[in-house]
Design a protein around this motif. Sequence first.
Motif, PDB file in Angstrom:
ATOM      1  N   ASP A  26       1.075  -1.265   0.223  1.00 10.87           N
ATOM      2  CA  ASP A  26       0.392   0.123  -0.112  1.00 10.87           C
ATOM      3  C   ASP A  26       0.927   1.433  -0.097  1.00 10.87           C
ATOM      4  OD1 ASP A  26      -1.908   1.805   0.470  1.00 10.87           O
ATOM      5  OD2 ASP A  26      -2.381   1.448   2.244  1.00 10.87           O
ATOM      6  N   VAL A  27       1.117   2.131  -1.054  1.00 11.81           N
ATOM      7  CA  VAL A  27       1.884   3.149  -1.438  1.00 11.81           C
ATOM      8  C   VAL A  27       0.673   4.131  -1.163  1.00 11.81           C
ATOM      9  CG1 VAL A  27       3.568   3.932  -2.669  1.00 11.81           C
ATOM     10  CG2 VAL A  27       3.592   1.859  -1.943  1.00 11.81           C
ATOM     11  N   THR A  28       1.236   5.823  -0.337  1.00 11.86           N
ATOM     12  CA  THR A  28       0.772   6.675  -0.339  1.00 11.86           C
ATOM     13  C   THR A  28       1.922   7.692  -0.207  1.00 11.86           C
ATOM     14  OG1 THR A  28      -0.759   6.130   1.813  1.00 11.86           O
ATOM     15  CG2 THR A  28      -0.101   8.620   0.868  1.00 11.86           C
ATOM     16  N   THR A  29       1.625   8.625  -1.218  1.00 11.63           N
ATOM     17  CA  THR A  29       3.268   9.370  -1.729  1.00 11.63           C
ATOM     18  C   THR A  29       2.240  11.342  -1.507  1.00 11.63           C
ATOM     19  OG1 THR A  29       1.198   9.884  -4.042  1.00 11.63           O
ATOM     20  CG2 THR A  29       3.234   8.564  -3.827  1.00 11.63           C
ATOM     21  N   LEU A  30       3.730  12.021  -0.934  1.00 11.98           N
ATOM     22  CA  LEU A  30       3.161  12.839  -0.703  1.00 11.98           C
ATOM     23  C   LEU A  30       3.708  14.195  -2.041  1.00 11.98           C
ATOM     24  CD1 LEU A  30       5.052  13.061   3.108  1.00 11.98           C
ATOM     25  CD2 LEU A  30       3.229  12.539   2.046  1.00 11.98           C
ATOM     26  N   VAL A  31       2.202  14.731  -2.196  1.00 12.47           N
ATOM     27  CA  VAL A  31       2.152  15.975  -3.026  1.00 12.47           C
ATOM     28  C   VAL A  31       2.733  17.479  -3.084  1.00 12.47           C
ATOM     29  CG1 VAL A  31       1.980  14.138  -4.638  1.00 12.47           C
ATOM     30  CG2 VAL A  31       0.388  15.766  -3.794  1.00 12.47           C
ATOM     31  N   ARG A  32       3.057  18.197  -3.434  1.00 13.32           N
ATOM     32  CA  ARG A  32       3.079  19.517  -2.939  1.00 13.32           C
ATOM     33  C   ARG A  32       1.879  20.074  -3.629  1.00 13.32           C
ATOM     34  NH1 ARG A  32       8.669  18.260  -4.270  1.00 13.32           N
ATOM     35  NH2 ARG A  32       9.955  19.199  -2.582  1.00 13.32           N
ATOM     36  N   ALA A  53      -0.614  12.930  10.674  1.00 15.24           N
ATOM     37  CA  ALA A  53      -1.918  11.883  10.382  1.00 15.24           C
ATOM     38  C   ALA A  53      -0.515  11.229   9.448  1.00 15.24           C
ATOM     39  CB  ALA A  53      -2.997  12.080  10.230  1.00 15.24           C
ATOM     40  N   ALA A  54      -0.561  11.762   8.527  1.00 11.30           N
ATOM     41  CA  ALA A  54      -0.316  10.950   6.427  1.00 11.30           C
ATOM     42  C   ALA A  54       0.730  10.439   7.273  1.00 11.30           C
ATOM     43  CB  ALA A  54       0.095  12.310   5.678  1.00 11.30           C
ATOM     44  N   LEU A  55       1.320  10.262   8.455  1.00  8.71           N
ATOM     45  CA  LEU A  55       2.590   9.065   8.006  1.00  8.71           C
ATOM     46  C   LEU A  55       2.171   8.188   9.110  1.00  8.71           C
ATOM     47  CD1 LEU A  55       6.129  11.637   8.936  1.00  8.71           C
ATOM     48  CD2 LEU A  55       4.486  10.297   6.970  1.00  8.71           C
ATOM     49  N   ALA A  58       2.225   3.808   8.893  1.00  5.24           N
ATOM     50  CA  ALA A  58       3.152   3.528   7.629  1.00  5.24           C
ATOM     51  C   ALA A  58       3.939   2.228   8.394  1.00  5.24           C
ATOM     52  CB  ALA A  58       3.793   4.376   7.572  1.00  5.24           C
ATOM     53  N   ASP A  59       4.060   2.149   8.287  1.00  2.00           N
ATOM     54  CA  ASP A  59       5.470   0.664   8.356  1.00  2.00           C
ATOM     55  C   ASP A  59       6.617   1.027   7.418  1.00  2.00           C
ATOM     56  OD1 ASP A  59       3.927  -1.498   9.157  1.00  2.00           O
ATOM     57  OD2 ASP A  59       3.068  -1.313   7.104  1.00  2.00           O
ATOM     58  N   ALA A  60       6.985   1.774   6.990  1.00 10.88           N
ATOM     59  CA  ALA A  60       7.844   2.656   6.323  1.00 10.88           C
ATOM     60  C   ALA A  60       8.151   4.131   5.582  1.00 10.88           C
ATOM     61  CB  ALA A  60       9.053   1.996   5.106  1.00 10.88           C
ATOM     62  N   ASP A 101       2.360   8.821  18.579  1.00 12.32           N
ATOM     63  CA  ASP A 101       2.866   7.739  19.537  1.00 12.32           C
ATOM     64  C   ASP A 101       3.433   6.129  19.174  1.00 12.32           C
ATOM     65  OD1 ASP A 101       1.899   9.109  21.541  1.00 12.32           O
ATOM     66  OD2 ASP A 101      -0.370   8.511  21.419  1.00 12.32           O
ATOM     67  N   ASP A 102       2.889   5.883  17.621  1.00  9.54           N
ATOM     68  CA  ASP A 102       3.658   5.131  17.456  1.00  9.54           C
ATOM     69  C   ASP A 102       4.170   5.202  16.133  1.00  9.54           C
ATOM     70  OD1 ASP A 102       4.516   2.404  16.657  1.00  9.54           O
ATOM     71  OD2 ASP A 102       2.199   1.704  15.813  1.00  9.54           O
ATOM     72  N   PRO A 103       5.209   6.130  15.998  1.00 15.38           N
ATOM     73  CA  PRO A 103       6.255   6.275  14.556  1.00 15.38           C
ATOM     74  C   PRO A 103       6.433   5.283  13.920  1.00 15.38           C
ATOM     75  CG  PRO A 103       7.687   6.438  16.314  1.00 15.38           C
ATOM     76  CD  PRO A 103       5.956   6.084  17.352  1.00 15.38           C
ATOM     77  N   PRO A 104       6.424   5.370  12.283  1.00 17.00           N
ATOM     78  CA  PRO A 104       6.859   4.374  11.896  1.00 17.00           C
ATOM     79  C   PRO A 104       8.235   3.224  11.405  1.00 17.00           C
ATOM     80  CG  PRO A 104       6.062   6.460   9.734  1.00 17.00           C
ATOM     81  CD  PRO A 104       6.636   7.013  12.136  1.00 17.00           C
TER      82      PRO A 104
END
Length: 297
Positions: A26-32, A53-55, A58-60, A101-104
């Motif tokens: 599952d891939v999410t991309t950050l865009v400008r 919340a965007a991260l 995420a696993d990575a 609280d739970d970062p990638p």
Amino acid sequence: MHIVIAGASGLIGTHLSATLREAGHDVTTLVRREPTSAAEIRWDPAARRLDPAALAGADAVVNLSGAGIGDRPWTRRRIDELMTSRLAATGTLTAAMATLDDPPRTFISQSASGYYGDSGSAQLRENASPGSGVLSRICVEWEAAAHRAPAGVRVVTPRTGVVLSPAGGALGRLLPLLRLGVGGPLGHGRQYWPWITLPDVAAAFMFLADSGLHGPVNVCAPESADVNALVGALASALHRPAFFRVPSPALRLVLGQLADELILPSQRMEPAALEAAGFQWQHPSLAQAAAWVAGKH
């Protein structure tokens, strides 16, 4: 895995996104810009704006964001932009992780073979010292910024070599000339370029996302080659001559500092960490890579 990619619009990011999705991730991309799908989230790294919340979940996180190294002349202003764009993007990502609280679990933040500067024919493993040029300094600070990720996040800084692709990349200007039979080596040609094909770059990043490796990782093929050998192999695969050498003074005249930082330095990188971890290359030899670039799949 759920993977968030910053800088997904470039050559590596586009291919990596497709490779990960084809593998079922599952891939999410950050865009400008304004997002055009649910798989995109807007951010503004220059202004240090990103909703944490965007991260979340995420696993990575893969960071490929930064102004293009070789697409403009290196004025003092451009050099500042190369540095600040990388530090701003990396800092925005690590700051967002720190609020969770739970970062990638994993942060893969791009670096480059330029870390080593001009190192002649010395074999460069990941523990080699950095060089002394502008690009070396950028890479050192870029990697340091990545290691400001919160405790518990596995940080990987891939030092990626010259990416070979029929679609351009590092060979964007040279490859069309070779196809016409009017290309040739750059400078004296004895400088080592650590090379890797685009599919192997994507595979390496996917491998790093799920491996236990951390810290710097040399991302290049196991077979080293100088520019003479590299250009010769590509020309041979294209059935074209490669007689038209571009001398170093001409490169410096046209490209200025960029020639001494990007084209003429020698980096004989060895992918020691990837080899030890059992990574398998699709194109481990220069002959295989040249055939792929030439369309002989």
